[in-house]
Design a protein around this motif. Structure first.
Motif, short mmCIF file in Angstrom:
data_model
loop_
_atom_site.label_atom_id
_atom_site.label_comp_id
_atom_site.label_asym_id
_atom_site.label_seq_id
_atom_site.Cartn_x
_atom_site.Cartn_y
_atom_site.Cartn_z
N GLY A 292 -3.42 -2.74 -1.84
CA GLY A 292 -3.43 -2.74 -0.77
C GLY A 292 -3.68 -3.93 0.13
O GLY A 292 -4.57 -3.71 1.22
N HIS B 174 0.91 -1.34 -0.15
CA HIS B 174 -0.17 0.45 -0.01
C HIS B 174 0.72 1.67 -0.22
O HIS B 174 0.65 2.10 -0.69
N ARG B 175 2.16 1.15 0.06
CA ARG B 175 3.39 2.18 0.33
C ARG B 175 3.84 2.08 -0.41
O ARG B 175 5.58 1.97 -0.57
N ASN C 291 9.54 -1.15 9.47
CA ASN C 291 9.59 1.21 9.59
C ASN C 291 9.33 1.25 12.11
O ASN C 291 8.88 1.90 11.56
N VAL D 113 -2.63 -6.26 3.19
CA VAL D 113 -1.11 -6.12 3.86
C VAL D 113 -1.06 -7.81 3.57
O VAL D 113 -0.87 -9.40 3.72
N GLY E 131 4.85 -5.12 9.79
CA GLY E 131 3.06 -6.09 9.82
C GLY E 131 3.41 -7.03 9.12
O GLY E 131 2.68 -8.49 9.21
N ALA E 132 3.22 -6.74 7.57
CA ALA E 132 3.44 -7.80 6.68
C ALA E 132 4.03 -9.62 6.94
O ALA E 132 3.73 -10.33 6.21
N TYR F 98 6.77 0.16 12.85
CA TYR F 98 5.09 -0.06 12.81
C TYR F 98 4.11 -0.35 12.16
O TYR F 98 4.54 -0.55 10.61
C1 LIG Z 1 -4.60 -8.73 4.81
C2 LIG Z 1 -5.59 -7.38 5.55
N1 LIG Z 1 -5.19 -7.14 6.43
C3 LIG Z 1 -5.00 -5.95 6.98
C4 LIG Z 1 -5.14 -4.63 6.46
C5 LIG Z 1 -5.21 -3.29 7.58
N2 LIG Z 1 -4.16 -2.11 7.03
C6 LIG Z 1 -3.38 -2.01 6.38
S1 LIG Z 1 -2.01 -1.39 6.13
C7 LIG Z 1 -1.92 -2.07 7.84
C8 LIG Z 1 -0.57 -2.64 7.79
C9 LIG Z 1 0.81 -3.12 7.76
O1 LIG Z 1 1.92 -2.65 8.51
P1 LIG Z 1 3.41 -2.92 7.67
O2 LIG Z 1 2.93 -4.22 7.13
O3 LIG Z 1 4.51 -2.88 8.95
O4 LIG Z 1 3.49 -2.19 6.18
P2 LIG Z 1 3.93 -0.89 6.99
O5 LIG Z 1 2.57 0.66 6.58
O6 LIG Z 1 4.45 -0.34 8.19
O7 LIG Z 1 4.89 -0.57 5.49
C10 LIG Z 1 -2.47 -2.91 7.98
C11 LIG Z 1 -2.87 -3.94 9.10
C12 LIG Z 1 -5.19 -4.83 4.90
N3 LIG Z 1 -5.05 -3.87 4.30
N4 LIG Z 1 -4.69 -5.97 4.93
#
Ligand SMILES: Cc1ncc(C[n+]2csc(CCOP(=O)(O)OP(=O)(O)O)c2C)c(N)n1
Length: 312
Positions: free
Chosen positions: A104, A55-56, A164, A106, A136-137, A166
């Motif tokens: 989008g 998403h980033r 990063n 994760v 998070g992923a 968080y």
């Molecule tokens: C499968 C799924 N679960 C939850 C979300 C909601 N969500 C969007 S971004 C995010 C955090 C992701 O964190 P990380 O992987 O560390 O990436 P960062 O935002 O730090 O780049 C979450 C939980 C999602 N988009 N997809």
């Protein structure tokens, strides 16, 4: 590489100000602070290599030579966007350059990258696939699956976890057990933790991993330790009831800004002087503004184009 990092920074600063002005539809997740990761990795990649993103994703897209104007048009939802204005910020993709897509979901890009690595292996063309994903992923099951199958089949896959600090609004240590880089060992995958704000370290780790993949020796896991200077998503202060990190913490981490560090290194090695760095910054800022300004008045997609939408 310095110019590419500066391009990502300036493009995202422009997106931040456009978002603040209320001009961008949808949500925007900025990569500011993490530029050395995408650039250090993509410096070794050709258009025939693949990346998957998150998403980033603007930084990965631009590091892999994605078109700047088409990105701004896409984020604005315009028909000249790289996905015809139908994808938006979280889905910038350009198949012709091996940018299989931001995502989008994760962890959504990890299995796609493993599949692209398998395709490259079957084609025997020496291409590699890189999956960028966050800390998070790293807790998603697909990471284990990709580590397992890529090790077993010696797929040309590089898993790049950008830690990063968080995951949305949760500190990594609250949601991730142990060290991410240690997870590769269970699958026999060479793994390394790198200072993701140090372009030279990132370049070197990428060089070794990509060389291994191209030589047929299989995958590598890179944990790039970095920091994002902006929020999880632009505008978050407007809906969060409380802060999840202090301003002091963010300010402290700015000392390790990867672009500042790279600039200082270039000056100390007399590759560039301060005035030249200033000029590069100005020149790239102007080209970013030109591309962003041109995107403003582009036409919206025709609704009928939904039926024939194809990603190039
Ligand atoms: C499968 C799924 N679960 C939850 C979300 C909601 N969500 C969007 S971004 C995010 C955090 C992701 O964190 P990380 O992987 O560390 O990436 P960062 O935002 O730090 O780049 C979450 C939980 C999602 N988009 N997809």
């Amino acid at each position: 590489m310095f110019r590419r990092m500066m391009l990502i920074r300036k493009a995202e600063e422009r997106l931040a100000s456009d978002f603040k002005a209320g001009e961008l539809p949808g949500s925007v997740h900025l990569y500011i602070g993490q530029e050395a990761v995408a650039v250090g990795i993509c410096a070794h990649l050709a258009a025939s290599d693949y990346i998957t993103s998150t998403h980033r994703g603007h930084g990965h897209y631009l590091a892999k030579d994605g078109d700047l104007f088409a990105m701004f048009a896409e984020v604005r939802g315009r028909s000249s966007g790289i996905c015809g204005g139908m994808g938006g910020s979280m889905h910038v993709a350009d198949m012709s350059k091996g940018i299989i897509g931001a995502n989008g979901i994760v962890g959504g890009g990890i299995g796609l990258a493993a599949g692209a690595a398998l395709a490259a292996q079957l084609d025997g063309n020496g291409a590699v696939a890189v999956a960028f994903f966050g800390d998070g992923a790293s807790a998603q099951g697909v990471v284990s699956e990709a580590l397992n199958i890529s090790a077993l089949w010696k797929l040309p896959l590089i898993l790049v976890c950008e830690n990063n600090g968080y995951s949305e609004f949760s500190p990594t240590k609250a949601v991730i057990s142990g060290n991410i880089a240690d997870r590769g060992a269970a699958y026999g995958v060479p793994s390394v933790a790198v200072d993701g704000n140090d372009i030279a370290a990132m370049w070197q780790a990428a060089h070794e991993a990509i060389d291994r993949a191209r030589s047929g020796d299989g995958p590598t896991l890179i944990e790039a330790r970095t920091y994002r200077f902006h929020g999880h998503v632009e505008g978050e202060a407007g809906f969060l009831k409380s802060k999840y990190r202090t301003d002091e913490e963010v300010d402290e981490r700015r000392d390790a800004d990867p672009i500042k560090r790279f600039a200082a290194e270039l000056v100390s090695r007399k590759v560039l002087d301060e005035a030249e760095i200033e000029e590069i910054s100005r020149e790239i800022g102007a080209s970013v503004d030109d591309a962003a300004d041109r995107a403003v008045n582009e036409p919206w997609p025709d609704v009928s184009s939904l039926e024939s939408l194809e990603v190039r």
